[in-house]
Design a protein around this motif. Structure first.
Motif, PDB file in Angstrom:
ATOM      1  N   THR A 112      35.388 -55.239  72.690  1.00 48.00           N
ATOM      2  CA  THR A 112      35.502 -53.797  72.475  1.00 48.00           C
ATOM      3  C   THR A 112      35.826 -53.486  71.013  1.00 48.00           C
ATOM      4  O   THR A 112      35.334 -52.503  70.455  1.00 48.00           O
ATOM      5  N   PHE A 227      30.470 -49.696  74.165  1.00 50.05           N
ATOM      6  CA  PHE A 227      31.922 -49.726  74.378  1.00 50.05           C
ATOM      7  C   PHE A 227      32.256 -49.353  75.817  1.00 50.05           C
ATOM      8  O   PHE A 227      33.081 -50.012  76.476  1.00 50.05           O
ATOM      9  N   ARG A 231      34.029 -51.849  78.573  1.00 43.92           N
ATOM     10  CA  ARG A 231      35.351 -51.541  79.124  1.00 43.92           C
ATOM     11  C   ARG A 231      35.440 -51.849  80.612  1.00 43.92           C
ATOM     12  O   ARG A 231      36.509 -52.113  81.140  1.00 43.92           O
TER      13      ARG A 231
END
Length: 446
Positions: A112, A227, A231
């Motif tokens: 990330t 991203f 996650r």
């Protein structure tokens, strides 16, 4: 250590990674492996889209960001490519730092960070002021953005390599490993396609003033998508590793020097062949065989598509037959055929396409499984940092310099030495492959 039935249980000695001792625990890979594969691949494709967009738009960046040389019109373009090279030499630092984050905080955390870093640096490129508006501040901002991109790409390989291989089930590490270069190639092709689409649809004045910025802003937006996907991924570092004392920044180099050198030897021939065949060959064919630029670019695009399709196939073969047969096929094949293949180039599009595709077949023996081989070399405790620094350093020294060395030899009237250079370094890697233990059918410490 728990071993899969019928397979030897590997350990990890202090110097050589897999193959000695028996005190590590092999645990099951995460559930939902397809989600894991998607998270790594999407993010990696976005990272490499951002990285390659700079290359495809270098001429526009040169005109806007650097002052024009009075005596030599190539000065801005040379400055732009110098900044490109600077990014390469940030990659080892990124591999070390982001690898340490992956080993200390977890693979998902590092992934990330790298994609947000790449998104931010891509946006910075897109918003870089022109030299006419900001003077010397313009190239300073561009250099900073490129340094951050190099840091991100170096860290991305370390973290995603580890994440991919640790996400794979028994007998699938080669297959999962292959998606490292599938996604890298997709990112490269998308960057090329976006650049070509803009050039063909915008007026030259619009492209010069704002059109070249669009791919970088788009890259920043895509990074947010990557991203979000990452996650939701499952952490692959085991609970035992998470509870253990955190490794030092240089622990992999200090405690596993032989494994670190092994990564360099595994990589040197592969990275030179990769950048020669996937990035430099169209230019090489233009300079040395008189191939038309349009033909060279088309051949490069078609061969890259072919290359992406080959990766999972080679990964599956390695899971069944082992890593060494594919690595040796690549290394010995390039050692023997680099010179005749490159000397076979003429001004024909068909010849260039055949030469490029032939090289891609051999090259897949390295690219499809390099992530797996690297991950199988280091223990889980320092796996990401152990891979990241020596790999990225070797890429910077030998892969990133391939176009420069090839062009320099041409300028010196010694163009015929470049194929020999490729062959010799692939022979060096072949000697390393010959002595590698076969790790394909051993369980992976997690």
């Amino acid at each position: 250590m728990t071993a899969f039935r019928g397979e030897p249980a590997p350990g990890y000695g202090p110097d050589c990674g897999a193959g000695e001792g028996a005190d590590a625990e092999a645990v099951a890979p995460p559930a939902r492996p397809v989600r894991q594969l998607f998270a790594a691949s999407v993010g990696n494709a976005v990272e490499w889209y951002d990285w390659y967009a700079y290359t495809f738009l270098a001429t526009y960046i040169a005109e806007q960001i650097f002052p024009k040389g009075a005596a030599n019109s190539l000065v801005p373009l040379l400055s732009t490519f110098a900044v490109f090279a600077v990014g390469f030499f940030m990659r080892p630092i990124g591999g070390l730092l982001m690898g340490a984050v992956a080993d200390r905080r977890g693979r998902r955390a590092a992934l990330t960070v790298t994609i947000l870093l790449m998104g931010g640096s891509s946006l910075l490129v897109g918003l870089t002021p022109t030299y006419a508006a900001a003077g010397v501040l313009a190239p300073v901002v561009l250099v900073l953005a490129r340094l951050l991109q190099g840091l991100s790409v170096g860290g991305e390989f370390a973290a995603s390599t580890t994440f991919l291989v640790e996400s794979a089930g028994p007998g699938r590490r080669g297959l999962f490993s292959s998606f490292q270069y599938v996604s890298t190639t997709i990112g490269q092709l998308v960057a090329s396609g976006v650049a070509a689409l803009l050039v063909s649809n915008l007026a030259p004045a619009a492209m010069d003033s704002w059109g070249w910025r669009v791919p970088f802003v788009l890259g920043a937006l895509l990074s947010l998508v990557g991203f979000w996907v990452r996650r939701g991924a499952h952490e692959t570092r085991s609970e035992e590793q998470a509870k253990a004392p955190r490794p030092g920044l240089f622990e992999a180099l200090r405690r596993h020097p032989r494994a670190s050198l092994l990564i360099c030897g595994i990589t040197v021939g592969g990275t030179l062949a990769y950048y020669t065949w996937t990035s430099y060959l169209p230019t090489y064919a233009e300079l040395n065989a008189g191939v038309e630029k349009s033909d060279a670019l088309l051949a490069g695009t078609l061969s890259l598509t072919f290359f992406a399709v080959l990766q999972p196939l080679a990964g599956i073969v390695s899971d069944r037959l082992g890593r060494k047969p594919l690595l040796l096929t690549f290394g010995v094949g390039f050692a023997l055929l680099s010179v005749p293949l490159l000397r076979a180039l003429d001004d024909s599009f068909v010849t260039l396409l055949l030469v490029q595709c032939a090289g891609m077949i051999l090259l897949s023996g390295f690219t499809a499984i390099s992530a797996a081989v690297n991950a199988e070399t280091f223990p889980a405790r320092v796996r990401a940092a152990g891979i990241g620094f020596p790999y990225s350093l070797t890429v910077a020294l030998f892969g990133g310099t391939a176009p420069y060395i090839g062009t320099l030899l041409k300028d010196l009237g010694q163009a015929g030495l470049f194929p020999v250079y490729v062959a010799v370094l692939c022979l060096v890697s072949s000697a390393v492959y010959l002595r590698l233990p076969e790790t394909a059918h051993r369980p992976l410490e997690r």
